[in-house]
Design a protein around this motif. Structure first.
Motif, PDB file in Angstrom:
ATOM      1  N   ILE A 292      33.021  74.385  26.482  1.00  0.00           N
ATOM      2  CA  ILE A 292      33.384  73.528  27.628  1.00  0.00           C
ATOM      3  C   ILE A 292      34.032  72.454  27.203  1.00  0.00           C
ATOM      4  O   ILE A 292      33.368  71.938  26.156  1.00  0.00           O
ATOM      5  N   PHE A 293      34.850  71.600  27.995  1.00  0.00           N
ATOM      6  CA  PHE A 293      35.522  70.265  27.735  1.00  0.00           C
ATOM      7  C   PHE A 293      35.367  69.605  28.823  1.00  0.00           C
ATOM      8  O   PHE A 293      35.864  70.012  29.924  1.00  0.00           O
ATOM      9  N   ASN A 294      34.599  68.576  28.638  1.00  0.00           N
ATOM     10  CA  ASN A 294      34.789  67.246  29.677  1.00  0.00           C
ATOM     11  C   ASN A 294      35.650  66.117  29.167  1.00  0.00           C
ATOM     12  O   ASN A 294      35.296  65.466  28.286  1.00  0.00           O
ATOM     13  N   ASP A 295      36.779  66.173  29.792  1.00  0.00           N
ATOM     14  CA  ASP A 295      37.673  65.286  29.411  1.00  0.00           C
ATOM     15  C   ASP A 295      37.759  63.952  30.271  1.00  0.00           C
ATOM     16  O   ASP A 295      38.358  63.950  31.370  1.00  0.00           O
ATOM     17  N   TYR A 296      36.750  63.241  29.890  1.00  0.00           N
ATOM     18  CA  TYR A 296      36.488  62.007  30.663  1.00  0.00           C
ATOM     19  C   TYR A 296      37.428  61.055  30.979  1.00  0.00           C
ATOM     20  O   TYR A 296      38.403  60.827  29.945  1.00  0.00           O
ATOM     21  N   THR A 297      37.784  60.436  31.899  1.00  0.00           N
ATOM     22  CA  THR A 297      38.992  59.574  32.325  1.00  0.00           C
ATOM     23  C   THR A 297      38.755  58.331  33.030  1.00  0.00           C
ATOM     24  O   THR A 297      37.919  58.302  33.815  1.00  0.00           O
ATOM     25  N   ALA A 298      39.310  57.161  32.536  1.00  0.00           N
ATOM     26  CA  ALA A 298      39.087  55.890  33.264  1.00  0.00           C
ATOM     27  C   ALA A 298      40.447  55.852  33.939  1.00  0.00           C
ATOM     28  O   ALA A 298      41.547  55.742  33.557  1.00  0.00           O
ATOM     29  N   ARG A 299      40.271  56.235  35.371  1.00  0.00           N
ATOM     30  CA  ARG A 299      41.423  56.540  36.337  1.00  0.00           C
ATOM     31  C   ARG A 299      42.091  55.113  36.450  1.00  0.00           C
ATOM     32  O   ARG A 299      43.419  55.462  36.498  1.00  0.00           O
ATOM     33  N   THR A 300      41.564  54.019  36.642  1.00  0.00           N
ATOM     34  CA  THR A 300      42.405  53.124  37.082  1.00  0.00           C
ATOM     35  C   THR A 300      43.256  52.648  35.725  1.00  0.00           C
ATOM     36  O   THR A 300      44.371  52.434  36.283  1.00  0.00           O
ATOM     37  N   ALA A 301      42.821  52.731  34.538  1.00  0.00           N
ATOM     38  CA  ALA A 301      43.699  52.442  33.477  1.00  0.00           C
ATOM     39  C   ALA A 301      44.708  53.344  33.189  1.00  0.00           C
ATOM     40  O   ALA A 301      45.949  53.083  33.272  1.00  0.00           O
ATOM     41  N   GLN A 302      44.539  54.689  33.655  1.00  0.00           N
ATOM     42  CA  GLN A 302      45.447  55.779  33.468  1.00  0.00           C
ATOM     43  C   GLN A 302      46.349  55.621  34.501  1.00  0.00           C
ATOM     44  O   GLN A 302      47.729  55.794  34.219  1.00  0.00           O
ATOM     45  N   LEU A 303      46.072  55.249  35.748  1.00  0.00           N
ATOM     46  CA  LEU A 303      47.057  55.257  36.864  1.00  0.00           C
ATOM     47  C   LEU A 303      47.950  54.207  36.630  1.00  0.00           C
ATOM     48  O   LEU A 303      49.220  54.139  37.024  1.00  0.00           O
ATOM     49  N   ARG A 304      47.488  52.986  36.108  1.00  0.00           N
ATOM     50  CA  ARG A 304      48.293  51.911  35.770  1.00  0.00           C
ATOM     51  C   ARG A 304      49.133  52.060  34.713  1.00  0.00           C
ATOM     52  O   ARG A 304      50.485  51.748  34.961  1.00  0.00           O
ATOM     53  N   GLU A 305      48.938  52.645  33.598  1.00  0.00           N
ATOM     54  CA  GLU A 305      49.603  52.547  32.285  1.00  0.00           C
ATOM     55  C   GLU A 305      50.988  53.624  32.491  1.00  0.00           C
ATOM     56  O   GLU A 305      51.924  53.664  31.989  1.00  0.00           O
ATOM     57  N   MET A 306      50.354  54.929  33.457  1.00  0.00           N
ATOM     58  CA  MET A 306      51.451  55.804  33.297  1.00  0.00           C
ATOM     59  C   MET A 306      52.575  55.564  34.502  1.00  0.00           C
ATOM     60  O   MET A 306      53.687  56.236  34.510  1.00  0.00           O
ATOM     61  N   THR A 307      52.738  54.403  35.280  1.00  0.00           N
ATOM     62  CA  THR A 307      53.621  53.831  35.909  1.00  0.00           C
ATOM     63  C   THR A 307      54.763  53.351  34.964  1.00  0.00           C
ATOM     64  O   THR A 307      55.868  53.325  35.182  1.00  0.00           O
ATOM     65  N   GLY A 308      54.568  53.182  33.455  1.00  0.00           N
ATOM     66  CA  GLY A 308      55.537  52.888  32.424  1.00  0.00           C
ATOM     67  C   GLY A 308      56.075  54.216  31.970  1.00  0.00           C
ATOM     68  O   GLY A 308      56.888  54.076  31.250  1.00  0.00           O
ATOM     69  N   GLN A 309      55.861  55.155  32.663  1.00  0.00           N
ATOM     70  CA  GLN A 309      56.474  56.536  32.103  1.00  0.00           C
ATOM     71  C   GLN A 309      56.225  56.984  30.663  1.00  0.00           C
ATOM     72  O   GLN A 309      56.835  57.736  29.890  1.00  0.00           O
ATOM     73  N   LEU A 310      54.944  56.712  30.153  1.00  0.00           N
ATOM     74  CA  LEU A 310      54.533  57.220  29.147  1.00  0.00           C
ATOM     75  C   LEU A 310      52.876  57.374  29.134  1.00  0.00           C
ATOM     76  O   LEU A 310      52.266  56.245  29.880  1.00  0.00           O
ATOM     77  N   GLY A 311      52.234  58.225  28.367  1.00  0.00           N
ATOM     78  CA  GLY A 311      50.916  58.038  28.551  1.00  0.00           C
ATOM     79  C   GLY A 311      50.342  59.625  28.783  1.00  0.00           C
ATOM     80  O   GLY A 311      51.316  60.661  28.858  1.00  0.00           O
ATOM     81  N   PRO A 312      49.222  60.015  29.033  1.00  0.00           N
ATOM     82  CA  PRO A 312      48.069  58.850  29.211  1.00  0.00           C
ATOM     83  C   PRO A 312      47.748  58.106  27.818  1.00  0.00           C
ATOM     84  O   PRO A 312      48.150  58.798  26.700  1.00  0.00           O
ATOM     85  N   ALA A 313      47.120  56.858  27.798  1.00  0.00           N
ATOM     86  CA  ALA A 313      46.770  56.290  26.433  1.00  0.00           C
ATOM     87  C   ALA A 313      45.430  55.837  26.926  1.00  0.00           C
ATOM     88  O   ALA A 313      44.271  56.800  26.584  1.00  0.00           O
ATOM     89  N   LYS A 314      45.170  54.544  27.098  1.00  0.00           N
ATOM     90  CA  LYS A 314      43.763  54.065  27.324  1.00  0.00           C
ATOM     91  C   LYS A 314      42.990  54.818  28.298  1.00  0.00           C
ATOM     92  O   LYS A 314      41.874  54.491  28.483  1.00  0.00           O
ATOM     93  N   GLY A 315      43.554  55.328  29.157  1.00  0.00           N
ATOM     94  CA  GLY A 315      43.064  55.804  30.286  1.00  0.00           C
ATOM     95  C   GLY A 315      42.166  57.113  29.651  1.00  0.00           C
ATOM     96  O   GLY A 315      41.197  57.762  30.310  1.00  0.00           O
ATOM     97  N   LYS A 316      42.499  57.656  28.499  1.00  0.00           N
ATOM     98  CA  LYS A 316      41.882  58.824  27.565  1.00  0.00           C
ATOM     99  C   LYS A 316      41.285  58.323  26.568  1.00  0.00           C
ATOM    100  O   LYS A 316      40.362  59.037  25.894  1.00  0.00           O
ATOM    101  N   ASP A 317      42.148  57.394  25.724  1.00  0.00           N
ATOM    102  CA  ASP A 317      41.388  57.014  24.531  1.00  0.00           C
ATOM    103  C   ASP A 317      40.345  56.096  24.397  1.00  0.00           C
ATOM    104  O   ASP A 317      40.721  54.620  24.500  1.00  0.00           O
TER     105      ASP A 317
END
Length: 316
Positions: free
Chosen positions: A180-205
């Motif tokens: 089983i894998f739980n890929d915990y995600t910081a959604r606010t960070a993820q949605l913001r950074e991925m507007t830059g057309q790259l990622g995910p980064a800190k939304g996952k890391d």
């Protein structure tokens, strides 16, 4: 076998073994074989190491009560981590709820979401942080300032052998086991950074962001990895339910694509992506401080973690 990495009592030394029917742990002593020094060493040993492990399991020479051990992630440091996006329902429902982050004015109909053509043409994946892996019963620390913290219910595959340009019909030979894998995600960070057309980064890391467990079930015990019931509960309440058979791109296709012109190695980890309705973003609700998240997949056990916010940090 249900393979585990664990510690005993207050010791920090990592050991490997297997779970017995009564929940006790049969240790594979490192003194018996170099293949038993770590889970990666066991995987590297291929069928010979597994046969040796089965022999130790049958003899039960070194057994620990479940209460005396602490389970770690079965594969504490994968050689590589990739996470795919194989469930169309998740993709549509997640994008339909982008209004929660101010990107859309109102909720959208998932059926009307435009899915990029490339998603149907090939598996899409990203490389995850292999150093942030934790196991069951480990607290998950929310990144500072994150207001929409989320779980993701996924099936994980561990690679058994080296391979390049793997053909789908041969993919099963490269599957060591599943967890089983739980890929915990910081959604606010993820949605913001991925507007830059790259990622995910800190939304996952972030530390503790990738939870694996509770054990790694060898592939011979899973007749069909694409017919497993998947359930998520938060504080005992069921939030999500799906089936691994809903994967649009199944693991043979994923392995074939990733290994195209690229060598895969034993001990690499690949996630299925989130099953449909398998995260809070799709449901319009997120995790709070102290929430206990349980992911259960048929035949693979229950992966349990508690969400903990850092001192002074509050959810929105």
């Amino acid at each position: 076998m249900k393979l585990v990495t664990f510690t005993v009592g207050e010791e920090e030394q990592q050991r490997v073994g297997a779970v017995l029917d009564d929940g006790a742990i049969c240790e594979f002593p490192s003194s018996a074989s170099a293949h038993f020094t770590s889970m990666l060493a066991l995987i590297d040993g291929a069928e010979g190491a597994l046969d040796l492990a089965r022999d130790h399991l049958s003899k039960r020479q070194t057994v620990h009560a479940a209460s005396d051990v602490r389970l770690l992630a079965p594969l504490p440091e994968p050689r590589q981590m990739r996470d795919a996006l194989c469930f169309e329902k998740h993709l549509r429902q997640a994008r339909a709820n982008r209004h929660l982050f101010g990107f859309e004015g109102v909720p959208r109909d998932p059926a009307k979401i435009e899915v990029p053509a490339v998603w149907y043409e090939q598996p899409i994946y990203y490389k995850a942080n292999r150093f942030s892996v934790v196991g069951t019963e480990t607290d998950i620390t929310v990144p500072r300032g994150e207001t929409r913290f989320d779980y993701e219910l996924e099936l994980g595959l561990v690679i058994s052998r080296k391979g390049k340009d793997i053909r789908p019909e041969n993919a099963r030979e490269h599957m060591f086991g599943f967890c089983i894998f739980n890929d915990y995600t910081a959604r606010t960070a993820q949605l913001r950074e991925m507007t830059g057309q790259l990622g995910p980064a800190k939304g996952k890391d972030f530390d503790t962001g990738n939870a694996l467990g509770p054990w790694l079930v060898t592939a011979d015990e899973i007749a069909d990895p694409h017919d497993l019931t998947m359930v998520a509960r938060v504080n005992g309440e069921e939030w999500s339910r799906g089936n691994s058979g809903e994967m649009h791109h199944k693991f043979p296709a994923v392995l074939a694509h990733i290994s195209s012109d690229e060598t895969l190695h034993p001990g690499e980890f690949i996630g299925s992506g989130t099953v449909g309705s398998g995260c809070g973003l799709e449901l319009g609700k997120f995790l709070n401080d102290g929430d206990v998240v349980e992911l259960e997949i048929e035949g693979l056990g229950i992966l349990r973690n508690r969400v903990v916010r850092q001192d002074g940090d509050k959810a929105a």
